[in-house]
Scaffold this motif. Structure first.
Motif, short mmCIF file in Angstrom:
data_model
loop_
_atom_site.label_atom_id
_atom_site.label_comp_id
_atom_site.label_asym_id
_atom_site.label_seq_id
_atom_site.Cartn_x
_atom_site.Cartn_y
_atom_site.Cartn_z
N TYR A 132 0.80 -1.22 0.00
CA TYR A 132 0.00 0.00 0.00
C TYR A 132 0.84 1.28 0.00
O TYR A 132 0.37 2.32 -0.44
CB TYR A 132 -0.96 0.00 1.19
N TYR A 133 2.09 1.22 0.48
CA TYR A 133 2.88 2.46 0.41
C TYR A 133 3.87 2.49 -0.73
O TYR A 133 4.45 3.54 -1.02
CB TYR A 133 3.57 2.76 1.74
N GLN A 134 4.04 1.36 -1.43
CA GLN A 134 5.03 1.34 -2.50
C GLN A 134 4.44 1.41 -3.90
O GLN A 134 5.15 1.74 -4.85
CB GLN A 134 5.89 0.06 -2.38
N GLY A 170 9.75 0.85 9.39
CA GLY A 170 10.80 1.87 9.40
C GLY A 170 10.98 2.51 8.04
O GLY A 170 11.15 3.74 7.94
N ASP A 171 10.93 1.73 6.99
CA ASP A 171 11.07 2.28 5.64
C ASP A 171 9.89 3.19 5.30
O ASP A 171 10.08 4.26 4.72
CB ASP A 171 11.16 1.13 4.63
N PHE A 172 8.69 2.76 5.70
CA PHE A 172 7.50 3.60 5.48
C PHE A 172 7.68 4.95 6.18
O PHE A 172 7.45 6.02 5.59
CB PHE A 172 6.26 2.89 6.02
N LEU A 173 8.12 4.91 7.44
CA LEU A 173 8.29 6.16 8.20
C LEU A 173 9.37 7.04 7.59
O LEU A 173 9.24 8.27 7.57
CB LEU A 173 8.65 5.82 9.65
N SER A 174 10.43 6.42 7.06
CA SER A 174 11.48 7.21 6.43
C SER A 174 10.95 7.95 5.21
O SER A 174 11.34 9.10 4.94
CB SER A 174 12.65 6.31 6.03
#
Length: 219
Positions: A132-134, A170-174
């Motif tokens: 969903y975020y990529q 963590g990658d989403f937050l970055s």
């Protein structure tokens, strides 16, 4: 073929542990089938550098995953891995045909959640959140950062010490410019215990974690 711009190759899904299913037991055929998918997936993702051979190999693996899902229609685990392999194929291809595979992967993860949301330590939540975020947003695809964070938080709740849920959250937050929060989860992912029989997947994932942390530390 025109390429989509979304950066999907390096991140898409998972080196999921199969420990819980192996320990659970008598489904030896399912256990062996999932282990074969995991092993070949890691080889394709982290060791095969030639794109043409990657695509050829991932298509073969898709068929194996589909057959395993048909053999065990009431189990969530093969659906999760079929979705992971389809999403990985989309990440390698990145053409417009990839969009259909991403939607199919989403549907497989959602079906897996309906069967057993705790399967493979909540991996359907991790996989769905990472999609969903990529993926691209509307009107091209179904990106939704709100849904992504909800899914990733649930994945961390189910598997708080896992390398994958902590890495993807963590990658989403970055990517949301929440650097200090991202570092907490990425550091936890980097320190996660190694998974039995998954040294290649763990090594590849840790390289991805270090890369995201390095980008954050340069800002």
């Amino acid at each position: 073929m025109k390429k989509l711009t979304f950066a999907f190759v390096s991140l898409v899904v998972m080196g999921l542990s199969f420990t819980s299913l192996v320990q659970a037991g008598p489904d030896d055929d399912l256990s062996r089938g999932i282990t074969e998918l995991q092993t070949e997936w890691a080889r394709i993702k982290y060791q095969e550098a030639n794109q043409a051979r990657q695509i050829e190999a991932i298509h073969v693996l898709e068929e194996k995953a589909s057959q395993l899902a048909k053999q065990f229609p009431k189990r969530a685990e093969p659906l999760i891995w079929e979705g992971i392999i389809l999403a990985t194929d989309a990440g390698i291809d990145q053409g417009f045909s990839a969009l259909g595979k991403l939607k199919d992967a989403r549907n497989l993860f959602e079906t897996a959640l309906e069967i057993d949301g705790a399967a493979l330590e909540g991996s359907a939540y991790t996989s769905l959140g990472s999609l969903y975020y990529q993926v691209p947003g509307w009107p091209i695809s179904f990106r939704d950062d709100g849904v992504a964070e909800k899914m990733l938080k649930k994945a961390v709740e189910i598997n708080p010490d896992g390398i994958d849920p902590n890495f993807f959250y963590g990658d989403f937050l970055s990517k949301k410019n929440r650097a200090e929060e991202a570092k907490v989860y990425l550091t936890k992912a980097l320190e996660a215990p190694s998974r039995p029989n998954r040294p290649l997947a763990d090594a590849g994932r840790r390289q991805e974690i270090r890369a995201v942390l390095a980008e954050l530390n340069q800002k």
